[in-house]
Design an enzyme around this catalytic site. Structure first.
Site, PDB file in Angstrom:
ATOM      1  CB  CYS A 159     153.203  11.228 -90.165  1.00 28.27           C
ATOM      2  SG  CYS A 159     152.211  10.684 -88.757  1.00 28.27           S
TER       3      CYS A 159
ATOM      4  CB  CYS B  87     152.645   6.905 -87.972  1.00 28.45           C
ATOM      5  SG  CYS B  87     151.151   7.830 -88.393  1.00 28.45           S
TER       6      CYS B  87
END
Length: 79
Positions: A10, A13
């Site tokens: 994501c 991340c």
């Protein structure tokens, strides 16, 4: 030193990965940064919220995006 970024890939991340890369460059440490995206591998660390950062197989933080300066501290703790 092995640093793992745990997360599904994501936006948070990716930001944590970028901050980790910046921290490694600041400290000039020899480190391999690995993305761990498989949910079974993430769960093996007992992490329930991502992103997370693991240094030398120790979970240092999870559930938020640490700044590069915070990550420098995690790295220095493991030197």
């Amino acid at each position: 030193m092995i640093i793992k970024i745990l997360g599904s890939g994501c936006t948070n991340c990716k930001k944590l990965y970028a901050n980790t890369k910046e921290a490694v460059e600041k400290v000039a440490v020899d480190a391999e940064i690995i993305k761990v995206e498989d949910i079974k591998d993430i769960m093996a660390y007992g992490v329930m919220r991502t992103p997370a950062i693991v240094i030398n197989e120790k979970v240092k933080m999870y559930g938020k995006v640490s700044s590069a300066d915070e990550i420098v501290k995690y790295i220095q703790d493991e030197k």
